[in-house]
Design an enzyme around this catalytic site. Sequence first.
Site, PDB file in Angstrom:
ATOM      1  N   THR A   1      63.312  15.126  22.066  1.00 17.20           N
ATOM      2  CA  THR A   1      62.455  14.689  23.177  1.00 17.20           C
ATOM      3  C   THR A   1      62.082  15.854  24.089  1.00 17.20           C
ATOM      4  O   THR A   1      62.830  16.840  24.181  1.00 17.20           O
ATOM      5  CB  THR A   1      63.193  13.603  24.002  1.00 17.20           C
ATOM      6  OG1 THR A   1      62.521  13.408  25.236  1.00 17.20           O
ATOM      7  CG2 THR A   1      64.623  14.006  24.312  1.00 17.20           C
ATOM      8  N   ASP A   2      60.983  15.691  24.818  1.00 18.53           N
ATOM      9  CA  ASP A   2      60.596  16.711  25.807  1.00 18.53           C
ATOM     10  C   ASP A   2      61.593  16.773  26.973  1.00 18.53           C
ATOM     11  O   ASP A   2      61.635  17.763  27.707  1.00 18.53           O
ATOM     12  CB  ASP A   2      59.173  16.468  26.328  1.00 18.53           C
ATOM     13  CG  ASP A   2      58.962  15.103  26.962  1.00 18.53           C
ATOM     14  OD1 ASP A   2      59.915  14.297  27.028  1.00 18.53           O
ATOM     15  OD2 ASP A   2      57.818  14.827  27.410  1.00 18.53           O
ATOM     16  N   GLU A   3      62.401  15.715  27.129  1.00 17.25           N
ATOM     17  CA  GLU A   3      63.309  15.678  28.290  1.00 17.25           C
ATOM     18  C   GLU A   3      64.402  16.735  28.216  1.00 17.25           C
ATOM     19  O   GLU A   3      65.077  17.003  29.207  1.00 17.25           O
ATOM     20  CB  GLU A   3      63.908  14.275  28.445  1.00 17.25           C
ATOM     21  CG  GLU A   3      62.814  13.245  28.616  1.00 17.25           C
ATOM     22  CD  GLU A   3      63.291  11.884  29.098  1.00 17.25           C
ATOM     23  OE1 GLU A   3      64.329  11.799  29.755  1.00 17.25           O
ATOM     24  OE2 GLU A   3      62.586  10.906  28.798  1.00 17.25           O
TER      25      GLU A   3
ATOM     26  N   LYS B   1      70.744  14.491  24.244  1.00 16.38           N
ATOM     27  CA  LYS B   1      69.711  14.775  23.244  1.00 16.38           C
ATOM     28  C   LYS B   1      69.586  16.286  23.017  1.00 16.38           C
ATOM     29  O   LYS B   1      69.338  16.733  21.898  1.00 16.38           O
ATOM     30  CB  LYS B   1      68.359  14.204  23.693  1.00 16.38           C
ATOM     31  CG  LYS B   1      68.257  12.696  23.635  1.00 16.38           C
ATOM     32  CD  LYS B   1      68.346  12.121  22.236  1.00 16.38           C
ATOM     33  CE  LYS B   1      67.158  12.478  21.372  1.00 16.38           C
ATOM     34  NZ  LYS B   1      67.248  11.831  20.023  1.00 16.38           N
TER      35      LYS B   1
ATOM     36  N   TYR C   1      71.295  11.396  29.511  1.00 20.23           N
ATOM     37  CA  TYR C   1      70.537  11.134  28.279  1.00 20.23           C
ATOM     38  C   TYR C   1      69.956  12.433  27.737  1.00 20.23           C
ATOM     39  O   TYR C   1      70.138  12.782  26.568  1.00 20.23           O
ATOM     40  CB  TYR C   1      69.400  10.127  28.544  1.00 20.23           C
ATOM     41  CG  TYR C   1      68.322  10.151  27.478  1.00 20.23           C
ATOM     42  CD1 TYR C   1      68.580   9.694  26.190  1.00 20.23           C
ATOM     43  CD2 TYR C   1      67.042  10.655  27.762  1.00 20.23           C
ATOM     44  CE1 TYR C   1      67.596   9.727  25.204  1.00 20.23           C
ATOM     45  CE2 TYR C   1      66.057  10.696  26.781  1.00 20.23           C
ATOM     46  CZ  TYR C   1      66.335  10.229  25.505  1.00 20.23           C
ATOM     47  OH  TYR C   1      65.368  10.283  24.522  1.00 20.23           O
TER      48      TYR C   1
HETATM   49  P1  NAD Z   1      65.442   2.612  20.990  1.00 24.89           P
HETATM   50  O1  NAD Z   1      66.522   2.539  22.012  1.00 24.89           O
HETATM   51  O2  NAD Z   1      64.328   1.626  21.037  1.00 24.89           O
HETATM   52  O3  NAD Z   1      66.085   2.491  19.527  1.00 24.89           O
HETATM   53  C1  NAD Z   1      67.278   3.137  19.174  1.00 24.89           C
HETATM   54  C2  NAD Z   1      67.797   2.491  17.903  1.00 24.89           C
HETATM   55  O4  NAD Z   1      68.996   3.196  17.515  1.00 24.89           O
HETATM   56  C3  NAD Z   1      68.184   1.012  18.070  1.00 24.89           C
HETATM   57  O5  NAD Z   1      67.688   0.268  16.981  1.00 24.89           O
HETATM   58  C4  NAD Z   1      69.700   1.040  18.069  1.00 24.89           C
HETATM   59  O6  NAD Z   1      70.277  -0.155  17.565  1.00 24.89           O
HETATM   60  C5  NAD Z   1      69.999   2.242  17.179  1.00 24.89           C
HETATM   61  N1  NAD Z   1      71.310   2.847  17.436  1.00 24.89           N
HETATM   62  C6  NAD Z   1      71.847   3.163  18.645  1.00 24.89           C
HETATM   63  N2  NAD Z   1      73.080   3.681  18.473  1.00 24.89           N
HETATM   64  C7  NAD Z   1      73.299   3.735  17.131  1.00 24.89           C
HETATM   65  C8  NAD Z   1      74.374   4.206  16.340  1.00 24.89           C
HETATM   66  N3  NAD Z   1      75.484   4.710  16.879  1.00 24.89           N
HETATM   67  N4  NAD Z   1      74.270   4.128  14.992  1.00 24.89           N
HETATM   68  C9  NAD Z   1      73.144   3.595  14.414  1.00 24.89           C
HETATM   69  N5  NAD Z   1      72.110   3.128  15.123  1.00 24.89           N
HETATM   70  C10 NAD Z   1      72.183   3.197  16.464  1.00 24.89           C
HETATM   71  O7  NAD Z   1      64.899   4.095  21.061  1.00 24.89           O
HETATM   72  P2  NAD Z   1      63.449   4.655  20.703  1.00 24.89           P
HETATM   73  O8  NAD Z   1      62.619   4.632  21.922  1.00 24.89           O
HETATM   74  O9  NAD Z   1      62.975   3.985  19.471  1.00 24.89           O
HETATM   75  O10 NAD Z   1      63.776   6.182  20.392  1.00 24.89           O
HETATM   76  C11 NAD Z   1      64.007   6.612  19.058  1.00 24.89           C
HETATM   77  C12 NAD Z   1      64.260   8.105  19.065  1.00 24.89           C
HETATM   78  O11 NAD Z   1      63.128   8.777  19.575  1.00 24.89           O
HETATM   79  C13 NAD Z   1      65.436   8.517  19.947  1.00 24.89           C
HETATM   80  O12 NAD Z   1      66.142   9.547  19.290  1.00 24.89           O
HETATM   81  C14 NAD Z   1      64.781   9.028  21.209  1.00 24.89           C
HETATM   82  O13 NAD Z   1      65.587   9.990  21.867  1.00 24.89           O
HETATM   83  C15 NAD Z   1      63.514   9.632  20.638  1.00 24.89           C
HETATM   84  N6  NAD Z   1      62.405   9.684  21.596  1.00 24.89           N
HETATM   85  C16 NAD Z   1      61.890   8.532  22.114  1.00 24.89           C
HETATM   86  C17 NAD Z   1      60.851   8.600  23.028  1.00 24.89           C
HETATM   87  C18 NAD Z   1      60.257   7.354  23.628  1.00 24.89           C
HETATM   88  O14 NAD Z   1      59.418   7.461  24.531  1.00 24.89           O
HETATM   89  N7  NAD Z   1      60.652   6.164  23.181  1.00 24.89           N
HETATM   90  C19 NAD Z   1      60.343   9.836  23.433  1.00 24.89           C
HETATM   91  C20 NAD Z   1      60.898  10.999  22.895  1.00 24.89           C
HETATM   92  C21 NAD Z   1      61.916  10.910  21.963  1.00 24.89           C
HETATM   93  P1  TYD Z   2      61.089   5.527  31.441  1.00 24.51           P
HETATM   94  O1  TYD Z   2      60.204   4.556  30.740  1.00 24.51           O
HETATM   95  O2  TYD Z   2      62.491   5.113  31.745  1.00 24.51           O
HETATM   96  O3  TYD Z   2      61.036   6.861  30.584  1.00 24.51           O
HETATM   97  P2  TYD Z   2      61.616   8.349  30.932  1.00 24.51           P
HETATM   98  O4  TYD Z   2      62.587   8.236  32.030  1.00 24.51           O
HETATM   99  O5  TYD Z   2      62.263   8.695  29.629  1.00 24.51           O
HETATM  100  O6  TYD Z   2      60.420   9.179  31.251  1.00 24.51           O
HETATM  101  O7  TYD Z   2      60.401   5.938  32.819  1.00 24.51           O
HETATM  102  C1  TYD Z   2      59.109   6.518  32.851  1.00 24.51           C
HETATM  103  C2  TYD Z   2      58.783   6.854  34.291  1.00 24.51           C
HETATM  104  O8  TYD Z   2      58.682   5.633  35.035  1.00 24.51           O
HETATM  105  C3  TYD Z   2      59.842   7.681  34.989  1.00 24.51           C
HETATM  106  O9  TYD Z   2      59.219   8.579  35.895  1.00 24.51           O
HETATM  107  C4  TYD Z   2      60.647   6.658  35.770  1.00 24.51           C
HETATM  108  C5  TYD Z   2      59.614   5.617  36.139  1.00 24.51           C
HETATM  109  N1  TYD Z   2      60.123   4.243  36.240  1.00 24.51           N
HETATM  110  C6  TYD Z   2      59.848   3.494  37.406  1.00 24.51           C
HETATM  111  O10 TYD Z   2      59.204   3.961  38.353  1.00 24.51           O
HETATM  112  N2  TYD Z   2      60.322   2.209  37.469  1.00 24.51           N
HETATM  113  C7  TYD Z   2      61.041   1.649  36.457  1.00 24.51           C
HETATM  114  O11 TYD Z   2      61.456   0.469  36.578  1.00 24.51           O
HETATM  115  C8  TYD Z   2      61.308   2.429  35.280  1.00 24.51           C
HETATM  116  C9  TYD Z   2      62.092   1.858  34.132  1.00 24.51           C
HETATM  117  C10 TYD Z   2      60.819   3.731  35.217  1.00 24.51           C
END
Ligand code: NAD
Ligand code: TYD
Length: 335
Positions: A125-127, A153, A149
């Site tokens: 992730t970019d985070e 990561k 988090y």
């Molecule tokens: P999510 O929370 O929706 O899904 C995570 C999945 O992993 C779930 O199905 C959960 O059951 C499974 N899981 C959790 N712990 C586990 C374990 N110990 N063993 C097996 N499975 C397990 O997350 P997401 O948003 O789909 O993110 C997926 C990936 O993409 C993550 O690695 C996240 O860091 C990365 N990512 C997500 C975003 C975003 O905006 N959603 C952005 C950048 C990177």
């Molecule tokens: P989020 O969806 O939790 O993603 P990330 O923290 O990984 O960027 O949050 C996106 C942005 O929205 C972040 O700046 C926090 C803000 N936010 C709110 O203002 N209110 C909320 O209830 C949530 C969940 C996030």
Amino acid sequence: MRILVTGGAGFVGSQYVRTLLDGAYQGYENAEITVLDLLTYAGRRTNLPVADRRLTFVQGDIGDRGLLLDLLPGHDAVVHFAAESHVDRSLEDASPFTTTNVLGTQTLLECCRRLGIGRIVQVSTDEVYGTIAEGSWSEEHPLLPNSPYAASKAAADLLARAYHRSYGLPVVVTRCTNNYGPYQHVEKVIPRFVTNLLTDQPVPLYGDGLNVREWLHVADHCRGVQLALEKGREGEIYHFGGGVELTNRELTALLVELCGASWDAVRLVTDRKGHDRRYCLDDGKARRELGYAPQVSFESGLAATVSWYQDNRAWWAERMRPGRENVGSTVAVPR
Ligand code: NAD
Ligand code: TYD
């Protein structure tokens, strides 16, 4: 070709698996998939097709070495999405983040090394970079994560790099911006705001609402992950950005309009601890080397996402937990 997809029942992982099974990744129409997912609060079996002969679903933990050593043989590649993924939860209790994101990833990498898996994509992730006031991060920028988090990561991301450097593990790391789209858990900002607006509940905007995020449709992220799997150079990092930067206030205004709601629902609430001000990626390397380019326009992608939540109330209604998913109001926000 057999691919093991970890976290394939979550938001991004299930999009990847559904797309692959739909035959949308050329050359992978006959690929077989094993999904390994623990089905935590974030994962759902029903996010995936129930009966598809090319899909095998295994409920299990990426930290379970015995399970991995049984399951992995015969797979050509691993796409590693599984993670604890929400910043706010990591601020409440960082331990599952360390267990899954750090130890779980290390266990997975170690098993892949022992079994000689030919290709691994570590979805990061970019985070991991922290926060950036101006400009954008390149893949060489130092990592300075601010939330538990992001730190977990970053550890996973660096372990993947170390397994490449130390053992020659054929791993590619991807880092992307904030994803949006269908099937995202209501704890994240877009689903949370949309579902609150659709149920006449207040929308909790953290701090001054001026934090900036760069938005990427989940289908474009998955396209990038697939390109990294197919063409990424081992040991390299690739960025996937969406190119659309918005303050949270700007995003909220769009959601209020798309939901046909009133701005009066929007409330400023106590800020998130260590809240990163802005994320922004330079994805020139992925564009040049992999031919990556996002295809979903933000306008149509966001409208389709809101429609999906409107049309799939049963999917999210049971996930809304008063007191957590729906933060109470504090201060009305002047438009
Ligand atoms: P999510 O929370 O929706 O899904 C995570 C999945 O992993 C779930 O199905 C959960 O059951 C499974 N899981 C959790 N712990 C586990 C374990 N110990 N063993 C097996 N499975 C397990 O997350 P997401 O948003 O789909 O993110 C997926 C990936 O993409 C993550 O690695 C996240 O860091 C990365 N990512 C997500 C975003 C975003 O905006 N959603 C952005 C950048 C990177
Ligand atoms: P989020 O969806 O939790 O993603 P990330 O923290 O990984 O960027 O949050 C996106 C942005 O929205 C972040 O700046 C926090 C803000 N936010 C709110 O203002 N209110 C909320 O209830 C949530 C969940 C996030």
